[in-house]
Design a protein around this motif. Structure first.
Motif, PDB file in Angstrom:
ATOM      1  N   TYR A  62       0.824  -1.538  -0.143  1.00 59.78           N
ATOM      2  CA  TYR A  62       0.107   0.046  -0.204  1.00 59.78           C
ATOM      3  C   TYR A  62       1.154   1.062  -0.311  1.00 59.78           C
ATOM      4  CZ  TYR A  62      -3.236   3.735   1.471  1.00 59.78           C
ATOM      5  OH  TYR A  62      -3.440   5.430   1.277  1.00 59.78           O
ATOM      6  N   TYR A  63       2.043   0.909   0.901  1.00 60.50           N
ATOM      7  CA  TYR A  63       2.345   2.106   0.887  1.00 60.50           C
ATOM      8  C   TYR A  63       3.425   2.878  -0.113  1.00 60.50           C
ATOM      9  CZ  TYR A  63       0.142   4.552   4.718  1.00 60.50           C
ATOM     10  OH  TYR A  63      -0.416   4.297   6.654  1.00 60.50           O
ATOM     11  N   SER A  64       4.716   1.572  -0.833  1.00 57.14           N
ATOM     12  CA  SER A  64       4.606   1.380  -1.771  1.00 57.14           C
ATOM     13  C   SER A  64       3.731   2.272  -3.086  1.00 57.14           C
ATOM     14  CB  SER A  64       5.527  -0.094  -2.476  1.00 57.14           C
ATOM     15  OG  SER A  64       6.220   0.561  -3.707  1.00 57.14           O
ATOM     16  N   ALA A  65       2.724   1.943  -3.232  1.00 57.92           N
ATOM     17  CA  ALA A  65       2.491   1.865  -4.402  1.00 57.92           C
ATOM     18  C   ALA A  65       1.639   3.570  -4.325  1.00 57.92           C
ATOM     19  CB  ALA A  65       0.591   1.370  -4.593  1.00 57.92           C
ATOM     20  N   MET A  66       1.764   4.155  -3.000  1.00 55.77           N
ATOM     21  CA  MET A  66       1.265   5.060  -2.498  1.00 55.77           C
ATOM     22  C   MET A  66       2.284   6.442  -2.628  1.00 55.77           C
ATOM     23  SD  MET A  66      -2.485   6.186  -1.586  1.00 55.77           S
ATOM     24  CE  MET A  66      -2.712   7.580  -0.274  1.00 55.77           C
ATOM     25  N   LEU A  67       3.777   6.011  -2.102  1.00 59.05           N
ATOM     26  CA  LEU A  67       4.786   6.392  -2.500  1.00 59.05           C
ATOM     27  C   LEU A  67       4.994   7.349  -3.966  1.00 59.05           C
ATOM     28  CD1 LEU A  67       7.570   7.714  -0.920  1.00 59.05           C
ATOM     29  CD2 LEU A  67       8.492   5.424  -1.738  1.00 59.05           C
ATOM     30  N   GLY A  68       4.682   5.764  -5.018  1.00 62.76           N
ATOM     31  CA  GLY A  68       4.881   5.588  -6.774  1.00 62.76           C
ATOM     32  C   GLY A  68       4.170   7.451  -6.490  1.00 62.76           C
ATOM     33  N   ILE A  69       2.449   7.064  -6.545  1.00 66.27           N
ATOM     34  CA  ILE A  69       1.381   7.722  -6.838  1.00 66.27           C
ATOM     35  C   ILE A  69       1.621   9.038  -6.468  1.00 66.27           C
ATOM     36  CG2 ILE A  69      -0.835   8.568  -7.057  1.00 66.27           C
ATOM     37  CD1 ILE A  69      -1.334   4.668  -6.222  1.00 66.27           C
TER      38      ILE A  69
END
Length: 445
Positions: free
Chosen positions: A101-108
């Protein structure tokens, strides 16, 4: 219905005539309702004065790995297969729901800050629901799917799937997330590449893609070592093999395609396959330089992607555009890849790759209000007099020039303030997550 009026902007439309206009954009709900001079709308809930600003279509990146964003800096100075086996696969195997989740949010967050409004994303084997949750909360537009891997002796145990399980999990995610939020999020079958997928799995993906009319997103011909493995196992080159299995069609997005022969280029063109060019990643992993001029000369559908953060190390379309424009020039001359061609790849070209050219990729009445507002009033973008605005964007602008980013009529970032995520929390939790993953990863501890 929210009504927004953007006033006094330089508007890079990327319509059929690639017009650059000075005027206003009226947005009703999630679509563009008007473009022109001196638009008046008494019902507008908000007015945005874009005087001195440039409005562009949101970038469409056609190859991203959001699950890898927190691996940034963990796979430097390696070639593809070593990078995968010694860094990326072990880290992906260590992922949990929170870290995805936080990897995706960081990238987004990085994508939104740099003007990208649509992504084609490939996740890892497990916890893909967490990535979709991040996509849904952030407001970005996406075509995404869990990665499929049912083959490979050197693949970590946690990433090894049974063929049937891989398909079932993919279908469960498709049923839950495909066409979520009015089609803002769609599903794509995502077999990693021929090296880590059985023929049985790839044939089933081809069948399901046809039956459900779902896109397939995979890697192909990125690295000569990868091609040698596929040839040794199948007797065919990558694209020939995928065509043999029934995958080569207008629903297939192939990342990289650095090492294609003439037969493969012909297949890609004739079958309507889409190629995602990832120049930054291809350079950093020493994979090579794709023959983009040759592809465009053949009429192949070509778009751009940054790939993942640990092989780039950023998700910045401005860097990808600049590299895409510069790399062919030493081989084919200064006009080989002009700025307008590259900007087309980053916008309407990406929209065509995901089958959404009637909805996104250009600023036109009736299309989705996916756009970015740039402030090009700075030292590095001047003088502006007599300069093609698109050349200014491709060769001079940077992601720091993006002031606001909108998807479907909603500002995800406005005046550099993130509206759909708490930046401080995302940065903190991303760091916490990677520390936890490293402790679980023997090769890195």
């Amino acid at each position: 219905m929210e009504i927004t009026l953007i006033k006094n902007a330089e508007i890079v439309t990327m319509n059929a005539d690639e017009e650059v206009l000075c005027g206003d954009i009226l947005i009703e709900g999630d679509v563009i309702a008007g473009i022109g001079k001196d638009l008046q709308e008494s019902r507008a809930h908000r007015m945005v004065d874009a005087g001195g600003r440039t409005v562009i279509p949101g970038f469409v990146q056609t190859h991203i790995h959001l699950c890898q964003t927190i691996f940034r800096g963990r796979g430097d100075d390696l070639e593809l297969m070593d990078w995968l086996k010694n860094r990326i696969w072990p880290l992906e195997a260590a992922h949990d729901e929170e870290s995805v989740y936080y990897s995706a949010m960081l990238g987004i967050g990085e994508l939104i800050q740099s003007g990208t409004t649509t992504v084609v994303d490939m996740e890892t084997v497990h916890h893909t629901d967490s990535a979709f949750r991040a996509l849904s909360e952030s407001g970005i537009r996406a075509l995404s799917g869990k990665v499929m891997m049912d083959k490979g002796d050197e693949v970590p145990r946690e990433l090894q799937e049974a063929t049937e399980r891989s398909v079932m999990d993919s279908l469960d995610l498709l049923d839950k997330w495909h066409n979520y939020d009015g089609g803002r999020i769609r599903y794509a079958f995502s077999p990693r590449f021929a090296v880590s997928c059985t023929e049985e799995l790839l044939r089933e993906v081809a069948r399901l893609s046809k039956e459900r009319q779902i896109f397939v997103h995979t890697h192909a011909s990125e690295n000569r070592g990868e091609i040698a493995i596929v040839e040794a196992e199948t007797g065919m080159r990558n694209v020939v093999y995928l065509d043999h299995l029934g995958l080569a069609n207008e629903r297939l997005i192939l990342a990289h395609c650095v090492w294609l022969d003439e037969v493969e280029k012909r297949i890609i063109k004739e079958k309507g396959v889409h190629v995602s060019h990832c120049p930054g990643s291809n350079l950093k992993l020493a994979s090579g330089i794709a023959d983009t001029k040759g592809m465009l000369d053949r009429g192949i559908s070509l778009s751009l992607g940054a790939d993942g953060a640990p092989c780039n190390n950023n998700l910045d379309m401005f860097q990808e555009m600049r590299l895409a424009a510069l790399l062919p020039k030493p081989f084919h001359g200064p006009t080989a890849m002009d700025a307008r061609t590259v900007f087309r790849m980053a916008t309407i070209g990406g929209a065509k790759a995901v089958g959404m050219e009637k909805e996104i990729g250009s600023l036109e009445v009736g299309k989705k209000a996916d756009l970015s507002i740039l402030n090009l009033e700075d030292f590095h973008t001047y003088p502006m007099h007599g300069v093609d605005p698109i050349s200014r964007i491709v060769y001079s602008a940077t992601r720091a020039d993006v002031e606001s980013t909108m998807v479907g009529g909603r500002f995800l970032m406005e005046n550099r303030k993130m509206n759909t995520m708490d930046k401080a929390v995302v940065l903190k939790e991303a760091d916490v997550s990677i520390k936890r993953l490293i402790k679980r990863t023997p090769v890195l501890t």
